[in-house]
Scaffold this active site. Sequence first.
Site, PDB file in Angstrom:
ATOM      1  N   TYR A 146       0.752  -1.280  -0.067  1.00 51.88           N
ATOM      2  CA  TYR A 146      -0.253  -0.032   0.023  1.00 51.88           C
ATOM      3  C   TYR A 146       0.790   1.232  -0.072  1.00 51.88           C
ATOM      4  CZ  TYR A 146      -3.978  -3.223   1.267  1.00 51.88           C
ATOM      5  OH  TYR A 146      -5.018  -4.184   1.144  1.00 51.88           O
ATOM      6  N   LYS A 195       3.718 -15.293   2.787  1.00 54.07           N
ATOM      7  CA  LYS A 195       3.681 -16.087   1.711  1.00 54.07           C
ATOM      8  C   LYS A 195       5.081 -16.476   1.159  1.00 54.07           C
ATOM      9  CE  LYS A 195       1.154 -17.827  -1.972  1.00 54.07           C
ATOM     10  NZ  LYS A 195       0.229 -19.009  -1.818  1.00 54.07           N
ATOM     11  N   ASP A 227      -2.681 -18.260   2.607  1.00 54.72           N
ATOM     12  CA  ASP A 227      -3.734 -18.963   1.916  1.00 54.72           C
ATOM     13  C   ASP A 227      -4.467 -19.842   2.990  1.00 54.72           C
ATOM     14  OD1 ASP A 227      -1.367 -19.998   1.500  1.00 54.72           O
ATOM     15  OD2 ASP A 227      -1.756 -20.467  -0.463  1.00 54.72           O
ATOM     16  N   ASP A 251      -4.958  -6.721   6.031  1.00 55.17           N
ATOM     17  CA  ASP A 251      -6.325  -6.061   5.853  1.00 55.17           C
ATOM     18  C   ASP A 251      -7.295  -7.117   5.371  1.00 55.17           C
ATOM     19  OD1 ASP A 251      -7.905  -4.224   4.849  1.00 55.17           O
ATOM     20  OD2 ASP A 251      -6.938  -3.575   2.785  1.00 55.17           O
ATOM     21  N   ASP A 255     -10.505  -8.564   8.042  1.00 55.14           N
ATOM     22  CA  ASP A 255     -11.866  -8.429   7.721  1.00 55.14           C
ATOM     23  C   ASP A 255     -12.663  -9.686   7.795  1.00 55.14           C
ATOM     24  OD1 ASP A 255     -12.076  -5.652   7.042  1.00 55.14           O
ATOM     25  OD2 ASP A 255     -12.679  -5.766   5.166  1.00 55.14           O
TER      26      ASP A 255
END
Length: 361
Positions: A146, A195, A227, A251, A255
């Site tokens: 970001y 990852k 994942d 992020d 959620d």
Amino acid sequence: MDFNITLIPGDGIGPEIVAEAVKVLNKTGEIYHASFHFTKILMGGCSIDKYGVPLTDEALQTAKSSDAVLLGAVGGNTDTSPWYKLPPEKRPEAGLLAIRKGLGLYANLRPALLFDELKAACPLKESTGEKGFDFLIMRELTGGLYFGKRETVVKDGKRVAMDTLTYSEDEIRRIAVRAFEVARKRRRKVTSVDKANVLDSSRLWRSVTAEVAKDYPDVELSNMLVDNCAMQIVKDPAQFDVILTENMFGDILSDEASMVTGSLGMLPSASLGAGKFGLYEPSHGSAPDIAGLDVANPIATIMSAAMLLRYSLDMNEAADSVENAVKSVLADGYRTGDIMSEGKQKVGCHEMGDLICERIK
Ligand code: NAD
């Protein structure tokens, strides 16, 4: 004790829910002998309307010079609001990125807690919900994708877009230290999520986290691919205590974590920098669909105010009393529309704030 608190009501339901949290803070101030001096600043769409930018330098300075910041939410309807015709750096959410960066807030804490009284709202398998869960996502907030260099260019007549994901070992170390410190106050388990099978930044993340872990022999560290983590949150959320992860993974996972509690309107968050300073806000957005109707659930913002008392002002007893007041209101059967179920009493945003205030001891 005198404290200066910056308030950012923001857009949508922001002003309604922040007003309820202010009532709660003032009530704790009366009981626990603290005076709160509130200063309001504009951020998000309301700042764009007045100043043409989502956050002014003056507003940022006001926030910087306070003891803590309480934020409602910013943004409007992303399909219809004119704010979303502006370039990305001028939109309401750019204010969020700017304030996090400007205040040096690099650690975002989002608890995912299933309240006993709301187990029925958990969308997971009944046996999973019954077991309950209480974990916290520690998300890196000022680095990664970001904040990396980005551009869209035309190459051989075709548009090509690029974003870059960069982390330095210092950025990783400081958030890892925070995660281990927080885990020490909980169940002493850190799951670092990355990852590392694909990304260099994740391999560095894993190696620095392992170095930090050597200073915390009493805390168990495990690694998990992002994942797999996304699946495990749905399958067996009770296995987690503190999930430590980088900005974009955090992020998305936070959620997901808030959804499995079944009640977005209940979840607080804290963003911390160096020392005690922090910015506190609900995990949900500005809910423009219900703004101004007095139906929003103020509990996430009130629980954020409790985190503010705990982490920035060292008022642990006051924080406990706010959290207990919330549990007591739920136990007494009061619900806002988003968490309503049969046989319970439906109340609006304002009344929910009053009911919580009455129970603060
Ligand atoms: P949202 O969280 O605002 O709303 C999602 C759904 O949950 C809506 O149906 C809404 O009515 C409901 N909801 C949310 N909070 C509630 C509450 N306290 N009580 C009752 N119901 C509640 O997410 P969205 O619709 O994707 O985004 C709306 C706007 O908020 C967008 O502009 C988005 O960019 C912005 N946003 C801001 C923040 C922030 O300020 N930190 C975070 C997320 C989204």
